[in-house]
Motif scaffolding. Sequence first.
Motif, PDB file in Angstrom:
ATOM      1  N   TRP A   1       0.737  -1.288   0.187  1.00 24.57           N
ATOM      2  CA  TRP A   1       0.053   0.172  -0.046  1.00 24.57           C
ATOM      3  C   TRP A   1       0.841   0.996  -0.200  1.00 24.57           C
ATOM      4  O   TRP A   1       1.939   1.209   0.510  1.00 24.57           O
ATOM      5  N   PRO A   2       0.373   2.222  -0.608  1.00 21.24           N
ATOM      6  CA  PRO A   2       1.257   3.442  -0.652  1.00 21.24           C
ATOM      7  C   PRO A   2       1.241   4.200   0.472  1.00 21.24           C
ATOM      8  O   PRO A   2       1.791   5.465   0.703  1.00 21.24           O
ATOM      9  N   VAL A   3       0.588   3.764   1.552  1.00 24.23           N
ATOM     10  CA  VAL A   3       0.424   4.543   3.017  1.00 24.23           C
ATOM     11  C   VAL A   3       0.805   3.825   4.050  1.00 24.23           C
ATOM     12  O   VAL A   3       0.339   2.500   4.294  1.00 24.23           O
ATOM     13  N   ALA A   4       1.677   4.246   4.805  1.00 28.32           N
ATOM     14  CA  ALA A   4       2.465   3.285   5.942  1.00 28.32           C
ATOM     15  C   ALA A   4       1.506   3.243   7.231  1.00 28.32           C
ATOM     16  O   ALA A   4       1.602   2.430   7.973  1.00 28.32           O
ATOM     17  N   HIS A   5       0.896   4.718   7.559  1.00 31.67           N
ATOM     18  CA  HIS A   5       0.233   4.679   8.832  1.00 31.67           C
ATOM     19  C   HIS A   5      -0.942   5.540   8.789  1.00 31.67           C
ATOM     20  O   HIS A   5      -1.039   6.369   7.989  1.00 31.67           O
ATOM     21  N   ALA A   6      -2.050   5.387   9.413  1.00 33.94           N
ATOM     22  CA  ALA A   6      -3.141   5.902   9.480  1.00 33.94           C
ATOM     23  C   ALA A   6      -3.973   5.975  10.989  1.00 33.94           C
ATOM     24  O   ALA A   6      -3.750   5.062  11.568  1.00 33.94           O
ATOM     25  N   ASP A   7      -4.398   6.920  11.179  1.00 35.62           N
ATOM     26  CA  ASP A   7      -5.317   7.125  12.272  1.00 35.62           C
ATOM     27  C   ASP A   7      -6.793   6.496  12.413  1.00 35.62           C
ATOM     28  O   ASP A   7      -7.432   6.229  13.343  1.00 35.62           O
ATOM     29  N   ALA A   8      -7.212   6.502  11.189  1.00 33.22           N
ATOM     30  CA  ALA A   8      -8.446   6.035  10.639  1.00 33.22           C
ATOM     31  C   ALA A   8      -8.679   5.539   9.371  1.00 33.22           C
ATOM     32  O   ALA A   8      -8.006   6.199   8.313  1.00 33.22           O
ATOM     33  N   MET A   9      -9.663   4.843   8.863  1.00 33.21           N
ATOM     34  CA  MET A   9      -9.954   4.389   7.775  1.00 33.21           C
ATOM     35  C   MET A   9     -11.333   4.580   7.160  1.00 33.21           C
ATOM     36  O   MET A   9     -12.041   4.020   8.071  1.00 33.21           O
TER      37      MET A   9
ATOM     38  N   GLY B   1      -6.009   1.337  18.293  1.00 30.00           N
ATOM     39  CA  GLY B   1      -7.218   2.232  18.624  1.00 30.00           C
ATOM     40  C   GLY B   1      -7.818   2.884  17.404  1.00 30.00           C
ATOM     41  O   GLY B   1      -9.081   3.373  17.461  1.00 30.00           O
ATOM     42  N   GLY B   2      -7.283   2.760  16.431  1.00 30.42           N
ATOM     43  CA  GLY B   2      -7.741   3.399  15.109  1.00 30.42           C
ATOM     44  C   GLY B   2      -8.918   2.552  14.588  1.00 30.42           C
ATOM     45  O   GLY B   2      -9.170   1.457  14.792  1.00 30.42           O
ATOM     46  N   ARG B   3      -9.970   3.348  13.824  1.00 24.03           N
ATOM     47  CA  ARG B   3     -10.869   2.798  13.406  1.00 24.03           C
ATOM     48  C   ARG B   3     -11.238   2.561  11.984  1.00 24.03           C
ATOM     49  O   ARG B   3     -10.510   3.242  11.080  1.00 24.03           O
ATOM     50  N   LEU B   4     -11.707   1.544  11.651  1.00 22.36           N
ATOM     51  CA  LEU B   4     -12.191   1.074  10.155  1.00 22.36           C
ATOM     52  C   LEU B   4     -13.523   1.381   9.987  1.00 22.36           C
ATOM     53  O   LEU B   4     -14.388   0.544  10.550  1.00 22.36           O
ATOM     54  N   VAL B   5     -13.885   2.186   9.054  1.00 21.80           N
ATOM     55  CA  VAL B   5     -15.241   2.537   8.810  1.00 21.80           C
ATOM     56  C   VAL B   5     -15.825   1.821   7.748  1.00 21.80           C
ATOM     57  O   VAL B   5     -15.227   2.343   6.532  1.00 21.80           O
ATOM     58  N   LEU B   6     -16.730   1.175   7.398  1.00 26.35           N
ATOM     59  CA  LEU B   6     -17.271   0.360   6.146  1.00 26.35           C
ATOM     60  C   LEU B   6     -18.642   0.877   6.121  1.00 26.35           C
ATOM     61  O   LEU B   6     -19.436   0.905   6.927  1.00 26.35           O
ATOM     62  N   TYR B   7     -19.044   0.855   4.933  1.00 25.30           N
ATOM     63  CA  TYR B   7     -20.434   1.342   4.245  1.00 25.30           C
ATOM     64  C   TYR B   7     -20.893   0.716   3.396  1.00 25.30           C
ATOM     65  O   TYR B   7     -19.849   0.492   2.319  1.00 25.30           O
ATOM     66  N   GLY B   8     -22.001   0.053   3.347  1.00 24.16           N
ATOM     67  CA  GLY B   8     -22.687  -0.623   1.979  1.00 24.16           C
ATOM     68  C   GLY B   8     -23.695  -1.822   2.460  1.00 24.16           C
ATOM     69  O   GLY B   8     -24.285  -1.488   3.699  1.00 24.16           O
ATOM     70  N   PRO B   9     -24.139  -2.387   1.469  1.00 21.23           N
ATOM     71  CA  PRO B   9     -25.466  -3.452   1.937  1.00 21.23           C
ATOM     72  C   PRO B   9     -24.527  -4.670   2.423  1.00 21.23           C
ATOM     73  O   PRO B   9     -23.476  -5.042   1.808  1.00 21.23           O
ATOM     74  N   TYR B  10     -25.209  -5.358   3.164  1.00 13.97           N
ATOM     75  CA  TYR B  10     -24.831  -6.382   3.937  1.00 13.97           C
ATOM     76  C   TYR B  10     -26.091  -7.457   4.046  1.00 13.97           C
ATOM     77  O   TYR B  10     -27.296  -7.013   4.413  1.00 13.97           O
TER      78      TYR B  10
END
Length: 196
Positions: free
Chosen positions: A90-98, A126-135
């Motif tokens: 991936w082109p990003v090494a660190h993130a505080d949220a996704m 402690g970082g969060r991954l937020v997904l949106y869509g149908p399930y």
Amino acid sequence: MKRHAPATERNREPLLAVLREVLPPSGTLLEVASGTGQHAAFFARAFPGLTWQPTDGDAAALESIDAWRAEEGLPNVLPARLLDASSDTWPVAHADAMLCVNMIHIAPWSACQGLMRGAARVLRPGGRLVLYGPYFVEGKETAPGNLAFDESLRARDPAWGVRELGAVTAEAARHGLQRERVVEMPSNNLTVVFSR
């Protein structure tokens, strides 16, 4: 170059309400599968303390994202980067949220697996991954619209389709991501929040 997705106009306000509750006030947000770039432009304005890194796996989408970025003139939106969610590079090494909106149902399952591997690598503790869509949700009646949507997706590509929330949650857990909350959204969509 600038693309427009009507669905983005419909879902951005309800999604923003959830994001206000779960995103940090500052840091870097990695958006995976930014698509047209409309979400990046809209949400970055609402979170001026967050540096927004939009990405997409489609080079044509990068042009649209950057066109929205240029038009809005937001200093906290970085130039779009190419990112294949299923890749381990991936082109990003660190993130505080996704944030990842409307990707895992219009991609092979390997994209969801890669997204979870990538989130485990780049999200700070402690970082969060937020997904949106149908399930599809086990034990809950599926809306007829989601059944028809799933059928149309699979007709376009057998590797695509509306995913089982339980399967997505299990894949996240394999990579140390815990599901925090599920929020019902308009048009039979869900916002699902995981934390590292």
